[in-house]
Design an enzyme around this catalytic site. Structure first.
Site, PDB file in Angstrom:
ATOM      1  N   GLU A 121       0.827  -1.199   0.000  1.00  0.00           N
ATOM      2  CA  GLU A 121       0.000   0.000   0.000  1.00  0.00           C
ATOM      3  C   GLU A 121       0.862   1.249   0.000  1.00  0.00           C
ATOM      4  OE1 GLU A 121      -3.002  -2.304   3.021  1.00  0.00           O
ATOM      5  OE2 GLU A 121      -2.427  -0.258   3.452  1.00  0.00           O
ATOM      6  N   CYS A 134       3.158   8.521   1.621  1.00  0.00           N
ATOM      7  CA  CYS A 134       3.565   7.533   2.620  1.00  0.00           C
ATOM      8  C   CYS A 134       3.818   6.236   1.869  1.00  0.00           C
ATOM      9  CB  CYS A 134       2.442   7.357   3.643  1.00  0.00           C
ATOM     10  SG  CYS A 134       2.784   6.037   4.802  1.00  0.00           S
ATOM     11  N   CYS A 141       5.747  -7.280   7.689  1.00  0.00           N
ATOM     12  CA  CYS A 141       6.726  -6.706   8.619  1.00  0.00           C
ATOM     13  C   CYS A 141       7.083  -7.771   9.650  1.00  0.00           C
ATOM     14  CB  CYS A 141       6.128  -5.492   9.332  1.00  0.00           C
ATOM     15  SG  CYS A 141       7.333  -4.640  10.388  1.00  0.00           S
ATOM     16  N   CYS A 145       4.749  -5.650  16.093  1.00  0.00           N
ATOM     17  CA  CYS A 145       4.040  -4.719  16.996  1.00  0.00           C
ATOM     18  C   CYS A 145       2.584  -5.185  17.115  1.00  0.00           C
ATOM     19  CB  CYS A 145       4.127  -3.287  16.469  1.00  0.00           C
ATOM     20  SG  CYS A 145       5.835  -2.743  16.276  1.00  0.00           S
ATOM     21  N   CYS A 148      -0.521  -3.537  15.237  1.00  0.00           N
ATOM     22  CA  CYS A 148      -0.293  -3.121  13.851  1.00  0.00           C
ATOM     23  C   CYS A 148      -0.763  -4.192  12.867  1.00  0.00           C
ATOM     24  CB  CYS A 148       1.199  -2.840  13.674  1.00  0.00           C
ATOM     25  SG  CYS A 148       1.668  -2.473  11.995  1.00  0.00           S
ATOM     26  N   CYS A 364      -1.754   1.929   6.717  1.00  0.00           N
ATOM     27  CA  CYS A 364      -1.154   0.924   5.851  1.00  0.00           C
ATOM     28  C   CYS A 364      -1.255  -0.451   6.486  1.00  0.00           C
ATOM     29  CB  CYS A 364       0.296   1.267   5.575  1.00  0.00           C
ATOM     30  SG  CYS A 364       0.423   2.686   4.504  1.00  0.00           S
TER      31      CYS A 364
HETATM   32  N1  SAH Z   1       8.278  -0.001  11.196  1.00  0.00           N
HETATM   33  C1  SAH Z   1       8.240   1.436  11.290  1.00  0.00           C
HETATM   34  C2  SAH Z   1       7.136   2.037  10.444  1.00  0.00           C
HETATM   35  C3  SAH Z   1       5.800   1.686  10.978  1.00  0.00           C
HETATM   36  S1  SAH Z   1       4.421   2.638  10.518  1.00  0.00           S
HETATM   37  C4  SAH Z   1       8.062   1.856  12.734  1.00  0.00           C
HETATM   38  O1  SAH Z   1       7.856   0.990  13.579  1.00  0.00           O
HETATM   39  O2  SAH Z   1       8.140   3.045  13.017  1.00  0.00           O
HETATM   40  C5  SAH Z   1       4.502   4.164  11.350  1.00  0.00           C
HETATM   41  C6  SAH Z   1       3.879   4.256  12.731  1.00  0.00           C
HETATM   42  O3  SAH Z   1       2.525   3.815  12.790  1.00  0.00           O
HETATM   43  C7  SAH Z   1       4.637   3.455  13.757  1.00  0.00           C
HETATM   44  O4  SAH Z   1       4.852   4.259  14.888  1.00  0.00           O
HETATM   45  C8  SAH Z   1       3.663   2.334  14.086  1.00  0.00           C
HETATM   46  O5  SAH Z   1       3.887   1.779  15.348  1.00  0.00           O
HETATM   47  C9  SAH Z   1       2.355   3.054  13.978  1.00  0.00           C
HETATM   48  N2  SAH Z   1       1.170   2.180  13.870  1.00  0.00           N
HETATM   49  C10 SAH Z   1       1.116   0.897  13.461  1.00  0.00           C
HETATM   50  N3  SAH Z   1      -0.138   0.417  13.524  1.00  0.00           N
HETATM   51  C11 SAH Z   1      -0.908   1.408  14.002  1.00  0.00           C
HETATM   52  C12 SAH Z   1      -2.293   1.538  14.304  1.00  0.00           C
HETATM   53  N4  SAH Z   1      -3.133   0.527  14.114  1.00  0.00           N
HETATM   54  N5  SAH Z   1      -2.736   2.709  14.776  1.00  0.00           N
HETATM   55  C13 SAH Z   1      -1.877   3.734  14.956  1.00  0.00           C
HETATM   56  N6  SAH Z   1      -0.576   3.694  14.682  1.00  0.00           N
HETATM   57  C14 SAH Z   1      -0.080   2.541  14.226  1.00  0.00           C
END
Ligand code: SAH
Length: 382
Positions: A121, A134, A141, A145, A148, A364
């Site tokens: 995406e 973005c 990934c 997390c 996520c 995403c």
């Molecule tokens: N791997 C990278 C990029 C992730 S996306 C990182 O960890 O930073 C960017 C941000 O969105 C990250 O802080 C991630 O933790 C957050 N994120 C992921 N899923 C989410 C969700 N469902 N709601 C809000 N933020 C989210």
């Protein structure tokens, strides 16, 4: 996995807020031809081997980036036989647009299908004069997390430089001719610092005045916090803005939310972030997704303030974007405000991300799952 949650929809938008655009032109899947935009294709050497002057390479770049050519045939000031050889030996597109969605606030999201059938995406956000994209760095990934959507099924593979660049190219073509992309955030699917070798050439190309001409100061890489890779990025002296995803100020909670923390630990993440700041002189951003009842208590805000104390840092509070099937919830407005007050009273710079892209699964990782039928929700059949 979650684009600037400038885009996280908290309240499902009414169906009328979502426009499903006609699918973009169908481009056949790549087979084995090199991607014209991948530096590994070494277009310059290819041109030289055909006795072509070096400036032809720049002319091709201008066609692709500035004039947004879709095919080699569009490059009308190149000799016909050169266009035909390019067509026979290179690809401009290795992705197809599987889904294209647009929200009322101008946010557009593409679900791109890669040559091997995987899907990623990328998003275009419109905010005043800004045209921010973005982009994703991996399919899936590996960081795990727990809130996520991107990591639910783990990582499938790294994206190639060409695939990363293609996201920029596709999104740029959503703009009218007089508009340009202005900012890049690498906050889509994947952990960008786990794919630096392919990401850095794509971002360098985006900076190139022959390319998209986006200054390094307008490029942000978001990371879960991988110290050796943060150091590598510092040594590469790119001047990119670094955003570190913290989500908790103590190791026990961070390991619960960001399992990769177990092997790293907050102290090492913070030390690497400090080294990046020293090397780049760029203010650091720390991201913190607020999860109701989990990491939104005033004490936790105080811990965060203590952890960040004395740093030239910005805390980016991200509203949690609910993912189907996951147990987390948004904090109440009052607990969020209390959390923010504690940080502000401690002198911390705080920003709360605005939501954009309501109704288009703009975080995403979400659209991919919805489209694959692996999460609740429905997607119009295109
Ligand atoms: N791997 C990278 C990029 C992730 S996306 C990182 O960890 O930073 C960017 C941000 O969105 C990250 O802080 C991630 O933790 C957050 N994120 C992921 N899923 C989410 C969700 N469902 N709601 C809000 N933020 C989210």
């Amino acid at each position: 996995m979650a684009c600037p949650s400038e885009m996280y929809p908290a309240i499902p938008a009414p169906a009328s807020a979502v426009h499903v655009l006609p699918m973009a032109e169908h481009i056949p899947s790549a087979v084995a031809l090199p991607h014209i935009l991948d530096p590994a294709s070494d277009l310059d050497a290819w041109l030289a081997s055909r006795g072509q002057p070096a400036w032809r390479g720049r002319a091709i770049q201008r066609w692709l980036h500035g004039r947004r050519a879709m095919t080699f045939a569009d490059m009308t000031d190149l000799p016909r036989d050169l266009r035909e050889s390019l067509e026979a030996e290179f690809r401009i597109w290795t992705t197809t647009v599987a889904v294209h969605k647009k929200a009322d606030d101008g946010t557009e999201k593409l679900l791109l299908e890669l040559a091997d059938g995987q899907r990623i995406e990328c998003v275009l956000l419109r905010d005043g004069e800004r045209r921010t994209v973005c982009i994703s760095s991996q399919v899936g990934c590996a960081m795990g997390c727990v809130f996520c959507a991107s990591g639910i099924d783990g990582v499938v593979r790294n994206l190639t430089t060409g695939e990363i660049t293609e996201q920029l190219q596709r999104l740029a073509r959503l703009l009218p001719a007089e508009e340009r992309l202005s900012h890049i955030v690498v906050m889509g699917m994947g952990e960008p610092l786990a794919n630096l070798d392919r990401l850095l050439p794509a971002l360098a190309m985006a900076q190139d005045p022959q390319g998209l001409g986006i200054s390094q100061r307008r490029i942000t890489i978001s990371t879960v916090g991988l110290p050796p890779a943060i150091d590598r990025l510092a040594q590469a002296d790119t001047g990119y803005h670094l955003a570190v995803s913290l989500h908790a100020a103590d190791d026990a909670l961070r390991t619960r939310l960001v399992p990769v923390n177990k092997a790293i630990g907050l102290a090492d993440v913070m030390a690497a972030a400090d080294r990046y700041w020293e090397a780049s002189g760029r203010r650091l951003t720390f991201e913190y997704v607020l999860l109701g009842g989990v990491n939104d208590a005033p004490d936790q805000a105080a811990d965060l303030a203590r952890l960040l104390g004395g740093r030239a840092a910005l805390v980016n509070i991200i509203p949690y974007n609910a993912v189907a099937g996951m147990p987390w919830k948004e904090p109440t407005a009052s607990s969020r405000e209390r959390f923010l007050d504690v940080l502000r009273d401690a002198g911390i710079n705080v920003q709360v991300r605005r939501r954009k892209g309501a109704g288009i699964e703009a975080a995403c990782g979400q659209l991919r799952r919805v489209a694959a039928g692996s999460a609740a929700g429905s997607l119009p059949v295109l």
